[in-house]
Every structure is written in C-alpha cells, then in structure tokens.
Write an enzyme that holds these catalytic residues in place. Structure first.
Site, short mmCIF file in Angstrom:
data_model
loop_
_atom_site.label_atom_id
_atom_site.label_comp_id
_atom_site.label_asym_id
_atom_site.label_seq_id
_atom_site.Cartn_x
_atom_site.Cartn_y
_atom_site.Cartn_z
N CYS A 111 0.82 -1.23 0.00
CA CYS A 111 0.00 0.00 0.00
C CYS A 111 0.85 1.27 0.00
O CYS A 111 0.31 2.36 -0.16
CB CYS A 111 -0.95 -0.02 1.18
SG CYS A 111 -1.93 -1.51 1.25
N HIS A 246 -3.31 6.84 2.50
CA HIS A 246 -3.79 5.51 2.10
C HIS A 246 -5.14 5.24 2.76
O HIS A 246 -5.31 5.49 3.97
CB HIS A 246 -2.75 4.47 2.49
CG HIS A 246 -3.23 3.08 2.29
ND1 HIS A 246 -3.73 2.65 1.08
CD2 HIS A 246 -3.32 2.02 3.14
CE1 HIS A 246 -4.10 1.39 1.19
NE2 HIS A 246 -3.87 0.98 2.43
N ASN A 276 -10.38 -0.69 0.45
CA ASN A 276 -8.92 -0.57 0.38
C ASN A 276 -8.44 -1.14 -0.96
O ASN A 276 -8.57 -2.32 -1.21
CB ASN A 276 -8.33 -1.34 1.57
CG ASN A 276 -6.82 -1.29 1.62
OD1 ASN A 276 -6.17 -0.88 0.66
ND2 ASN A 276 -6.25 -1.71 2.74
O1 UT7 Z 1 -3.84 -1.57 3.61
C1 UT7 Z 1 -3.20 -2.51 4.40
C2 UT7 Z 1 -3.33 -2.18 5.78
N1 UT7 Z 1 -4.51 -2.75 6.38
C3 UT7 Z 1 -5.13 -2.08 7.34
O2 UT7 Z 1 -4.78 -0.96 7.59
C4 UT7 Z 1 -6.19 -2.74 8.16
C5 UT7 Z 1 -6.04 -2.33 9.61
N2 UT7 Z 1 -6.96 -3.00 10.52
C6 UT7 Z 1 -8.27 -2.74 10.54
O3 UT7 Z 1 -8.76 -1.93 9.77
C7 UT7 Z 1 -9.13 -3.44 11.58
O4 UT7 Z 1 -8.28 -4.12 12.48
C8 UT7 Z 1 -10.15 -4.44 10.96
C9 UT7 Z 1 -11.23 -3.66 10.25
C10 UT7 Z 1 -9.43 -5.37 9.98
C11 UT7 Z 1 -10.80 -5.26 12.05
O5 UT7 Z 1 -11.42 -4.41 13.03
P1 UT7 Z 1 -11.22 -4.71 14.58
O6 UT7 Z 1 -12.00 -3.69 15.30
O7 UT7 Z 1 -9.72 -4.76 14.82
O8 UT7 Z 1 -11.92 -6.11 14.76
P2 UT7 Z 1 -11.30 -7.50 15.25
O9 UT7 Z 1 -10.41 -8.07 14.21
O10 UT7 Z 1 -10.74 -7.32 16.63
O11 UT7 Z 1 -12.58 -8.39 15.38
C12 UT7 Z 1 -13.58 -8.11 16.37
C13 UT7 Z 1 -14.64 -9.18 16.29
C14 UT7 Z 1 -14.09 -10.59 16.31
O12 UT7 Z 1 -15.01 -11.39 17.04
P3 UT7 Z 1 -14.72 -11.79 18.57
O13 UT7 Z 1 -13.41 -12.53 18.54
O14 UT7 Z 1 -14.64 -10.48 19.29
O15 UT7 Z 1 -15.90 -12.63 18.93
C15 UT7 Z 1 -14.10 -11.02 14.86
O16 UT7 Z 1 -14.23 -12.41 14.71
O17 UT7 Z 1 -15.33 -9.05 15.05
C16 UT7 Z 1 -15.32 -10.31 14.36
N3 UT7 Z 1 -15.28 -10.05 12.93
C17 UT7 Z 1 -16.35 -9.80 12.20
N4 UT7 Z 1 -17.67 -9.75 12.52
C18 UT7 Z 1 -18.56 -9.45 11.55
C19 UT7 Z 1 -14.18 -9.95 12.13
N5 UT7 Z 1 -14.56 -9.66 10.87
C20 UT7 Z 1 -15.91 -9.57 10.89
C21 UT7 Z 1 -16.87 -9.26 9.91
N6 UT7 Z 1 -18.18 -9.22 10.27
N7 UT7 Z 1 -16.55 -9.00 8.64
#
Ligand code: UT7
Length: 319
Positions: A111, A246, A276
């Site tokens: 990215c 980005h 993204n």
């Molecule tokens: O360009 C490359 C760089 N990439 C980035 O900059 C991405 C950076 N990271 C992010 O944007 C965020 O970390 C994400 C959007 C990827 C994830 O958000 P988060 O607030 O960090 O969520 P998480 O991964 O901690 O997941 C929270 C919960 C989990 O459930 P439990 O373990 O709390 O029960 C996940 O399993 O949300 C669950 N989950 C979802 N639920 C519904 C993960 N993906 C989904 C989904 N729909 N699509």
C-alpha cells in the site's frame, strides 16, 4: 528541482459490491463493516485485470496532463495483485500507449507502492536522468482474497490510479521532499503467497492480516512520518491544505487526524465507496480531487501511505 503532478487518471471496474451482498456470502453485516471500517461499497473486477485497469488509468492521466506518450521517459507500476509476472504491467502499459521512449518496470511496496513510485521517479528527475514519468497503482485484489474469510474479504476492492510527473526547475533551492521506511521484522502481519513450489505443487495462501497489529502500526507511524515530512519541508500541519493518505479504514484516518489535532475535512476519503485498493487508493483519490477542481494551484499537500512489508512513507508537494 521539483517533481510536479501534471495530470491524473483513474479507473474502477463497473461492478459494485455492497455490504449487504457480502453479508450473503459470509457471516457479517452492513452495520459491522461500516462501524469498524467505514466501507459501504467496493468495485470488483469481472473482465478487467490489473493490466487493463492500469492502461485505462494511464490513458486518462496522459490526456489530463496534455502530453503525448512520446514525452514519457519512465513508467513505474506499483502492484501486488497482477495476474501476470511477465511481462511486467509497466511494459504492457508502455506498449498500449505507444510510449516508445519510456523505460518501464513494476515495483511491490504494497500500500506504500504509489509513494515509492513517486520517490523513484522524483529521484531520477533530481539526478537529471528523466523529465517526465507516468506512475501507476493498479490492484486486482479480488484475485488474492479468500471470499470465505470475513476478516479480509470485506476490506478490499479493485481499481487503478495514475499520475504524470514532470520535472520542474524552479531556479530556487527547492528539494524533492519524500521519505520511505520499512520494517521487515513485522512482515508477517500481512502476508499472501500464490504460485507453486519447486516440486510444482501449486499453493495459494490468500491475503492474511493481523488487523489489530496493522491498525496500531498505522496510527503510530503515519503521524510520525508526516512530522518528518513537515520538518523537511519547513511547514507546519496547519499550513497543509490536504493530507492525502492511504485509504485502509475510516477509523484509522480519523485517529490520525485526531492525533495531529487537524480537522478531518483536511483528510479526504474515498474508502467508503472503494474499500482498500492498496497502491491504487492514493492516485484514485488524487484523481477525483483533481477532477472535482478541489486541488488549486499552490495548495500544499502531504501524501502518505502504509502497508504490507511493513512499509510506510510519504511526500510533500505543492499542486
Ligand atoms: O492496507 C493494508 C493495511 N490494512 C489495514 O490498515 C487494516 C487495519 N486493521 C483494521 O482496519 C481493523 O483491524 C479491521 C477492520 C481489519 C478489524 O477491526 P477490529 O476492530 O480490529 O476487529 P477484530 O479483528 O478485533 O474483530 C472483532 C470481532 C471478532 O469477534 P470476537 O473474537 O470479538 O468474537 C471477529 O471475529 O469481530 C469479528 N469479525 C467480524 N464480525 C462481523 C471480524 N470480521 C468480521 C466481519 N463481520 N466481517
């Protein structure tokens, strides 16, 4: 010597996939996706490829810059998701444009790829080796996504953006201000391998990401690199008209604006509509701002990216 953006172009595939459609494929919801990322829709390629999208965006940038393909000395394409390794995408663009004088190559800095392409071209200009460059970010990330993995498939989209850069000798002591960083020790936070091993067994390990790790990295390193760029340019954050970053996640952009005590309106966003698109995010955003007439001559911009590798960096320029 300065490396000015003389024209921009972009291309997004026709098919738009919204969050409701994704929620029929994996266990997710529009509410979850919008709350955590800001994303509502993304463009997904059907017949388009990383090559075809790069060519469309390039043609638009060349037209917008008012140059001819003959004027181009170098074509640099940033991509991690092309369907082909050889010939490189940049050579395909060179052929399609008939840019007979251009040297062409691809690079992979995820990215941060568009920023890296800018610095490579600007450095060539500062050395007096080239005058005009075409830099492109093109991504067909839908090729690399596991469509059954809800933690990644909701995040990414496809598209391409391009910019024509021209060397400008202002006669003053103007320096190209551009910074790149990397930290390979944290590379396993964002991975993807597709190909086959020496025994010819095909393997594909789709995009995998430690989202939290990347989130923390972005919110910490992007303000730091912006500070570095501001110090080099002798500007303060208040002097800057737009921070063009980005587009990975709306929350990341909001957190960076807050850390920098800057109004969110100075951080244009398109992540809501496009998701993204890795190295295409920044040039697609630049192109829409340019075509909407929001970039006025003399405006001060800081452009910065971050992503896999890990890589991050940015540059300062006046429009
Ligand atoms: O360009 C490359 C760089 N990439 C980035 O900059 C991405 C950076 N990271 C992010 O944007 C965020 O970390 C994400 C959007 C990827 C994830 O958000 P988060 O607030 O960090 O969520 P998480 O991964 O901690 O997941 C929270 C919960 C989990 O459930 P439990 O373990 O709390 O029960 C996940 O399993 O949300 C669950 N989950 C979802 N639920 C519904 C993960 N993906 C989904 C989904 N729909 N699509």
């Amino acid at each position: 010597m300065l490396a000015r953006i003389a024209g921009t172009g972009s291309f997004l595939p026709e098919r738009v996939v919204d969050n409701n459609e994704l929620s029929q494929m994996v266990e997710t919801s529009d509410e979850w996706i919008q709350t955590r990322t800001g994303i509502k829709t993304r463009h997904i390629a059907e017949d388009d490829t990383a090559v075809s999208m790069a060519i469309h965006a390039a043609k638009r940038a060349v037209e917008n810059a008012g140059i001819t393909p003959d004027d181009i000395d170098m074509i640099i394409v940033s991509t991690v998701s092309s369907e082909q390794n050889l010939p490189c995408v940049a050579c395909e663009v060179q052929a399609a444009l008939g840019a007979t004088h251009a040297a062409s190559f691809d690079l992979n800095a995820a990215c941060t790829g568009f920023i890296t392409a800018y610095q490579m071209a600007a450095g060539q200009m500062a050395a007096g080796l080239i005058e005009t460059a075409l830099i492109i970010g093109t991504e067909c990330l839908s090729n690399l996504i596991d469509w059954s993995d809800r933690s990644t498939c909701i995040l990414f989209g496809d598209g391409a953006g391009a910019a024509v850069l021209q060397a400008e000798d202002t006669g003053e002591d103007n320096k190209i201000i551009s910074v790149l960083h990397s930290d390979g020790t944290k590379g396993n936070a964002l991975t993807c391998s597709i190909g086959h091993g020496k025994d010819k067994t095909p393997f594909s390990d789709y995009v995998w990401m430690d989202g939290k790790e990347i989130y923390k990295f972005a919110v910490k390193q992007v303000p730091k690199v912006i500070k570095e760029i501001l110090e080099m340019s002798g500007q303060t954050a208040d002097d800057i008209d737009y921070f063009i970053l980005h587009q990975a996640n709306r929350r990341i952009l909001e957190a960076i604006a807050k850390r920098m005590h800057q109004d969110e309106s100075k951080f244009p966003m398109n992540v809501m509509e496009h998701g993204n698109i890795s190295s295409a995010c920044i040039p697609v955003l630049l192109d829409s701002l340019n075509r909407e007439g929001k970039l006025k001559k003399g405006m001060k911009l800081v452009v910065a990216g971050f992503g896999g590798g890990l890589t991050w960096g940015g540059f300062y320029m006046e429009w």
